[in-house]
Write an enzyme that holds these catalytic residues in place. Structure first.
Site, mmCIF file in Angstrom:
data_model
loop_
_atom_site.group_PDB
_atom_site.id
_atom_site.type_symbol
_atom_site.label_atom_id
_atom_site.label_comp_id
_atom_site.label_asym_id
_atom_site.label_seq_id
_atom_site.Cartn_x
_atom_site.Cartn_y
_atom_site.Cartn_z
ATOM 1 N N GLY A 178 37.102 42.400 53.856
ATOM 2 C CA GLY A 178 38.176 42.555 54.840
ATOM 3 C C GLY A 178 38.244 44.003 55.279
ATOM 4 N N SER A 179 38.542 44.230 56.548
ATOM 5 C CA SER A 179 38.545 45.608 57.062
ATOM 6 C C SER A 179 39.580 45.769 58.167
ATOM 7 C CB SER A 179 37.158 45.951 57.594
ATOM 8 O OG SER A 179 36.788 44.958 58.550
ATOM 9 N N TRP A 217 45.159 47.104 56.357
ATOM 10 C CA TRP A 217 45.310 47.331 54.911
ATOM 11 C C TRP A 217 43.949 47.355 54.233
ATOM 12 C CZ3 TRP A 217 47.197 49.726 51.236
ATOM 13 C CH2 TRP A 217 47.520 49.237 49.972
ATOM 14 N N GLY A 218 43.029 46.515 54.700
ATOM 15 C CA GLY A 218 41.688 46.496 54.121
ATOM 16 C C GLY A 218 41.035 47.873 54.213
ATOM 17 N N LYS A 251 48.671 38.339 51.362
ATOM 18 C CA LYS A 251 50.014 37.755 51.286
ATOM 19 C C LYS A 251 50.034 36.457 52.075
ATOM 20 C CE LYS A 251 52.050 42.232 50.387
ATOM 21 N NZ LYS A 251 52.819 43.394 50.825
ATOM 22 N N ALA A 299 50.513 49.971 55.271
ATOM 23 C CA ALA A 299 49.188 50.602 55.227
ATOM 24 C C ALA A 299 49.156 51.961 55.924
ATOM 25 C CB ALA A 299 48.157 49.655 55.840
ATOM 26 N N LYS A 335 58.331 37.369 50.996
ATOM 27 C CA LYS A 335 59.118 38.421 51.670
ATOM 28 C C LYS A 335 58.810 38.450 53.177
ATOM 29 C CE LYS A 335 55.717 41.340 52.425
ATOM 30 N NZ LYS A 335 55.322 42.304 53.417
ATOM 31 N N GLN A 372 51.821 37.222 59.648
ATOM 32 C CA GLN A 372 51.729 36.294 58.513
ATOM 33 C C GLN A 372 53.018 35.477 58.337
ATOM 34 O OE1 GLN A 372 48.678 36.544 56.143
ATOM 35 N NE2 GLN A 372 48.163 37.182 58.198
HETATM 36 N N1 LIG Z 1 48.754 45.985 56.968
HETATM 37 C C1 LIG Z 1 49.587 46.196 55.971
HETATM 38 O O1 LIG Z 1 50.405 47.142 55.987
HETATM 39 C C2 LIG Z 1 49.526 45.295 54.776
HETATM 40 C C3 LIG Z 1 50.138 45.724 53.608
HETATM 41 C C4 LIG Z 1 50.074 44.911 52.482
HETATM 42 C C5 LIG Z 1 49.394 43.699 52.534
HETATM 43 N N2 LIG Z 1 48.804 43.298 53.705
HETATM 44 C C6 LIG Z 1 48.076 42.016 53.676
HETATM 45 O O2 LIG Z 1 46.686 42.301 53.762
HETATM 46 C C7 LIG Z 1 46.012 41.197 54.354
HETATM 47 C C8 LIG Z 1 45.068 41.710 55.427
HETATM 48 O O3 LIG Z 1 45.819 42.350 56.418
HETATM 49 P P1 LIG Z 1 45.280 43.595 57.253
HETATM 50 O O4 LIG Z 1 46.504 44.359 57.654
HETATM 51 O O5 LIG Z 1 44.227 44.325 56.504
HETATM 52 O O6 LIG Z 1 44.573 42.868 58.520
HETATM 53 P P2 LIG Z 1 44.942 43.032 60.085
HETATM 54 O O7 LIG Z 1 45.968 42.022 60.462
HETATM 55 O O8 LIG Z 1 45.194 44.464 60.389
HETATM 56 O O9 LIG Z 1 43.581 42.688 60.803
HETATM 57 C C9 LIG Z 1 43.103 41.404 61.012
HETATM 58 C C10 LIG Z 1 41.728 41.329 60.381
HETATM 59 O O10 LIG Z 1 41.259 39.987 60.450
HETATM 60 C C11 LIG Z 1 39.906 40.021 60.880
HETATM 61 N N3 LIG Z 1 39.559 38.742 61.467
HETATM 62 C C12 LIG Z 1 39.846 38.261 62.716
HETATM 63 N N4 LIG Z 1 39.338 37.024 62.870
HETATM 64 C C13 LIG Z 1 38.741 36.715 61.689
HETATM 65 C C14 LIG Z 1 38.026 35.574 61.208
HETATM 66 N N5 LIG Z 1 37.853 34.498 61.968
HETATM 67 N N6 LIG Z 1 37.553 35.595 59.942
HETATM 68 C C15 LIG Z 1 37.742 36.655 59.126
HETATM 69 N N7 LIG Z 1 38.394 37.774 59.527
HETATM 70 C C16 LIG Z 1 38.880 37.797 60.801
HETATM 71 C C17 LIG Z 1 39.859 41.186 61.827
HETATM 72 O O11 LIG Z 1 38.538 41.624 62.014
HETATM 73 C C18 LIG Z 1 40.693 42.201 61.073
HETATM 74 O O12 LIG Z 1 39.918 42.870 60.114
HETATM 75 C C19 LIG Z 1 47.087 40.247 54.869
HETATM 76 O O13 LIG Z 1 47.238 39.189 53.949
HETATM 77 C C20 LIG Z 1 48.351 41.095 54.854
HETATM 78 O O14 LIG Z 1 49.506 40.335 54.625
HETATM 79 C C21 LIG Z 1 48.837 44.078 54.824
#
Ligand SMILES: NC(=O)c1ccc[n+]([C@@H]2O[C@H](COP(=O)([O-])OP(=O)(O)OC[C@H]3O[C@@H](n4cnc5c(N)ncnc54)[C@H](O)[C@@H]3O)[C@@H](O)[C@H]2O)c1
Length: 373
Positions: free
Chosen positions: A12-13, A16-17, A121, A154, A206, A314
């Site tokens: 994942g990228s 947050w990734g 999440k 993030a 949450k 989400q």
């Molecule tokens: N962003 C935050 O602040 C934060 C904090 C804590 C937890 N999270 C959790 O981390 C997880 C990832 O969130 P994020 O913020 O890194 O992502 P994001 O919402 O910023 O980005 C979406 C990601 O999904 C990818 N994507 C799109 N279509 C796809 C497909 N068909 N298959 C696979 N990947 C695809 C995109 O390339 C991108 O990397 C979520 O579960 C989120 O709840 C996020």
């Protein structure tokens, strides 16, 4: 037990990734027990410039789409080939939006042998009942899976502002400590608790409360109303978690993954507004605020596309998944906040968020199991 010189891959990228990869990469350089290089699987996309995202990340050391302006560390290698990215890894960090995980797991069956952690999440609802993402990973890939959740916007961690996080583990404390070691930095303080389901459900549920908080902001109801929504939401989070998993501990709700994550997710940080399109934390609250300001006339799909630019919402899908569980088990009236959030998302006016009357509690949770009275 993981062998010396563990290799880490981040699956994942997104927002947050990318930050998770940055945190990990700073530690693998310092710690002898980890291989320096951190692979990061990138769901490939073509940027408006015509270049591939993974190539730009490897050239600039920045995720220019999801975390612009932040150097990830030269030891982070972006890889658009999922199978190749995980091939040599002994520690896997899953951090994609939850709706993509089932497909990703299917592609990895039989290719993974080691430990995993999920930062995701959300949950999947199947005919046989709800399935947490860590269970999906464990069951499909036949590996153990810890979780890491917390008050972790993030963008704030990317600029090294202090925060905390909670690792949830099932039995293997030694592996949990290895995960703590991998993520912990001077500005990111990680602790471990033996309660995978509790930690994961806190992080998941949450987001439903955050949608409710956004409705309250969009309706300009003020801080007292927001606090009431957060209190009721926290109570529903705890009740729902304990009904599903009686082993869930009360103390988990006082960790970073519990009350702290709830607060940060529901807060309306005006200073973040200049980052409106880039800010991820609070995205559920922000989109719900816009939804309520528009009287529910613009759909969440439309607002997500316009406000999040590729990032994923989400809370709306989690509210639907939670609603399905509540309906299926006959618990709808025990969870007025959770059920109202979903009903607003699909049909009823946003003002309904403060129109429900709380039902007289029909049960309490004593000693970890539901007891009716
Ligand atoms: N962003 C935050 O602040 C934060 C904090 C804590 C937890 N999270 C959790 O981390 C997880 C990832 O969130 P994020 O913020 O890194 O992502 P994001 O919402 O910023 O980005 C979406 C990601 O999904 C990818 N994507 C799109 N279509 C796809 C497909 N068909 N298959 C696979 N990947 C695809 C995109 O390339 C991108 O990397 C979520 O579960 C989120 O709840 C996020």
């Amino acid at each position: 037990m993981t062998p010396a010189n563990s290799r880490v891959t981040v699956v994942g990228s997104g927002n947050w990734g990318s930050v998770a990869a940055k945190l990990i990469a700073s530690n693998t350089l310092k710690l002898d027990s980890f291989h320096d290089e951190v692979r990061m699987w990138v769901f490939e996309e073509t940027l408006p410039s015509g270049e591939k995202l993974s190539q730009v990340i490897n050239r600039t050391n920045e995720n220019v789409k999801y975390m612009p302006g932040i150097k990830l560390g030269k030891n982070v290698v972006a890889d658009p080939d999922l199978e190749n990215a995980v091939r040599d890894a002994s520690m896997l960090v899953f951090v994609t939006p939850h709706q993509f995980m089932e497909g990703i797991c299917k592609r990895l069956v039989g290719k993974i042998r080691r430990d995993a952690i999920s930062l995701i999440k959300g949950m999947e609802v199947k005919r046989e009942g709800p399935c947490m993402i860590s269970s999906l990973i464990s069951e499909q890939l036949g590996i153990s899976c810890c979780v890491l959740m917390g008050a972790n916007i993030a963008n704030e961690i990317a600029v090294e502002k202090f925060s905390e996080a909670t690792v949830g583990y099932r039995k293997d404390k030694e592996t949990a400590e290895k995960w703590v070691q991998l993520f912990n930095t001077s500005y990111f303080m990680v602790s471990a608790v033996q309660d995978v389901e509790g930690v994961e459900l806190c992080g998941t549920l949450k987001n439903v409360v955050a949608i409710a908080a956004g409705f309250v902001d969009g309706l300009e109801m003020g801080n007292n109303t927001k606090a009431a929504i957060m209190r009721i939401g926290l109570r529903e989070m705890k009740t729902f978690s304990k009904l599903l998993f009686p082993s869930v501990k009360d103390s988990t709700f006082f960790e970073s993954c519990g009350v702290a994550d709830l607060i940060t997710t529901c807060c309306n940080n005006a200073k973040l507004l200049h980052l409106l399109l880039l800010t991820s934390g609070g995205r559920n609250r922000r989109c719900a605020e816009a939804f309520a300001r528009n009287g529910g006339k613009r759909s969440f799909d439309e607002l997500e596309a316009e406000m999040l630019q590729g990032q994923k919402l989400q809370g709306v899908s989690t509210a639907k998944e939670v609603y399905e569980v509540l309906r299926h088990r006959g618990w709808l009236e025990l969870f007025p906040l959770f059920s109202t959030v979903h009903e607003i998302c699909i049909a009823v006016p946003p003002t309904a968020i403060v129109e429900y009357s709380e039902h007289t509690p029909k049960f309490s949770l004593v000693g970890g199991s539901a007891q009716f009275f």
